[in-house]
Enzyme design. Structure first.
Site: not given
Ligand code: AMP
Length: 281
Positions: A32, A36-37, A61, A150, A153, A185-186
């Site tokens: 998703a 950010g990703h 998780q 995160d 994390q 955020s997703s």
């Molecule tokens: P997730 O898919 O939510 O597990 O996130 C995957 C990676 O993307 C993790 O390292 C998150 O910290 C990073 N991430 C998610 N949202 C953001 C954001 N808004 N800015 C920077 N990194 C992000």
């Protein structure tokens, strides 16, 4: 772009890339994908020769009453975005591929895993540390990219890499925000228009904390009280935690200094969102 579901194919393709002497960057995600990703992917592209991305909604998780089943899954769209970013390999396994019948080995980073989100979501960081360990063993990246969004994390994974001697360098990238301040955020896609507006209280309270620190405030309890006052402007948003902590141990501090982490989590409707800032004094 190579797209694999199987561990074996991913493992041998990554081994071949490393064998050719190429620096391999890795970005683990749950899909998703948003900007950010993609910021992590771009950082990896800039610093590495080849980039692998994993897309896996990791069941271990999520707590029993959390959003595992409804977590957004948009694999086709995600692969389109990653192809345009010049990613070389996508690893998108099924849950059965990652956790075959009888799997019973887990990675627990004691202490730090029980703080912040780990306190509110028991078992969450055991699931994260376990899946990231497995992904590191499959991809064997030189560098792995994570978001500051995160922050807890990051603390857990830094300690895991150090304690278990993973030969990987962690790179932490800044939080990417929407124009109005909401951290991407997703889970933002769960928000109704009204909740989307209410969710701005997270970044607004962090801004207030930053302003107070700029004006000389150093007492954590006063910063937390001020952040709570901002949250009181949105009574339907329920604070989970607001913590002022050391960014490595996640232990609370009473006085802030440069590098102190202010992290918070709150429920906007049924959606749990997190945000944080690293202070400069
Ligand atoms: P997730 O898919 O939510 O597990 O996130 C995957 C990676 O993307 C993790 O390292 C998150 O910290 C990073 N991430 C998610 N949202 C953001 C954001 N808004 N800015 C920077 N990194 C992000």
């Amino acid at each position: 772009m190579l797209i694999f579901q199987s561990i074996q194919e991913t493992q041998s393709a990554c081994a071949q890339l490393r064998g050719e002497g190429r620096v391999l960057g890795f970005v683990p995600t749950m899909g998703a994908l948003h900007e950010g990703h993609l910021s992590l992917v771009r950082a990896a592209r800039a610093e590495c020769d080849v980039v692998a991305v994993s897309i896996f909604v990791n069941p271990t998780q999520f707590g029993p009453n959390e959003d595992y089943a409804k977590y957004p899954r948009t694999l086709e769209q995600d692969c389109g975005l990653l192809e345009r970013e010049g990613v070389h390999l996508v690893f998108a396994p099924t849950a059965d591929e990652m956790y075959p019948e009888g799997a019973s080995t887990f990675v627990l980073v004691e202490g730090v895993s029980e703080r912040l989100d780990g306190a509110s979501r028991p078992g969450h960081f055991r699931g994260v540390a376990t899946v990231v360990s497995k992904l590191f063993h499959i991809v064997c990246p030189h560098k792995a990219y994570f978001g500051q969004k995160d922050a807890a994390q990051v603390a857990v994974l830094r300690k895991m890499v150090r304690d278990l001697n993973f030969p990987v360098q962690l790179v932490v990238c800044p939080t990417v925000r929407e124009a109005d301040g909401l951290a991407m955020s997703s889970r933002n896609r769960y928000l109704s228009p009204e909740e989307r507006r209410q969710a701005l209280v997270l970044s607004r309270s962090l801004k207030r904390v930053e302003e107070m620190v700029e004006q000389g405030e150093r007492a954590a309890h006063r910063l937390i009280a001020a952040a709570r006052e901002v949250f009181a402007e949105e009574p339907s948003v329920r604070v989970d935690y607001i913590s002022v902590v050391d960014p490595d141990t996640l232990r609370e501090v009473s006085e802030v200094s440069t590098g102190t982490l202010v992290a918070l989590a709150a429920f906007v409707g049924g959606t749990r969102l997190i945000d944080n800032t690293i202070l400069r004094t």
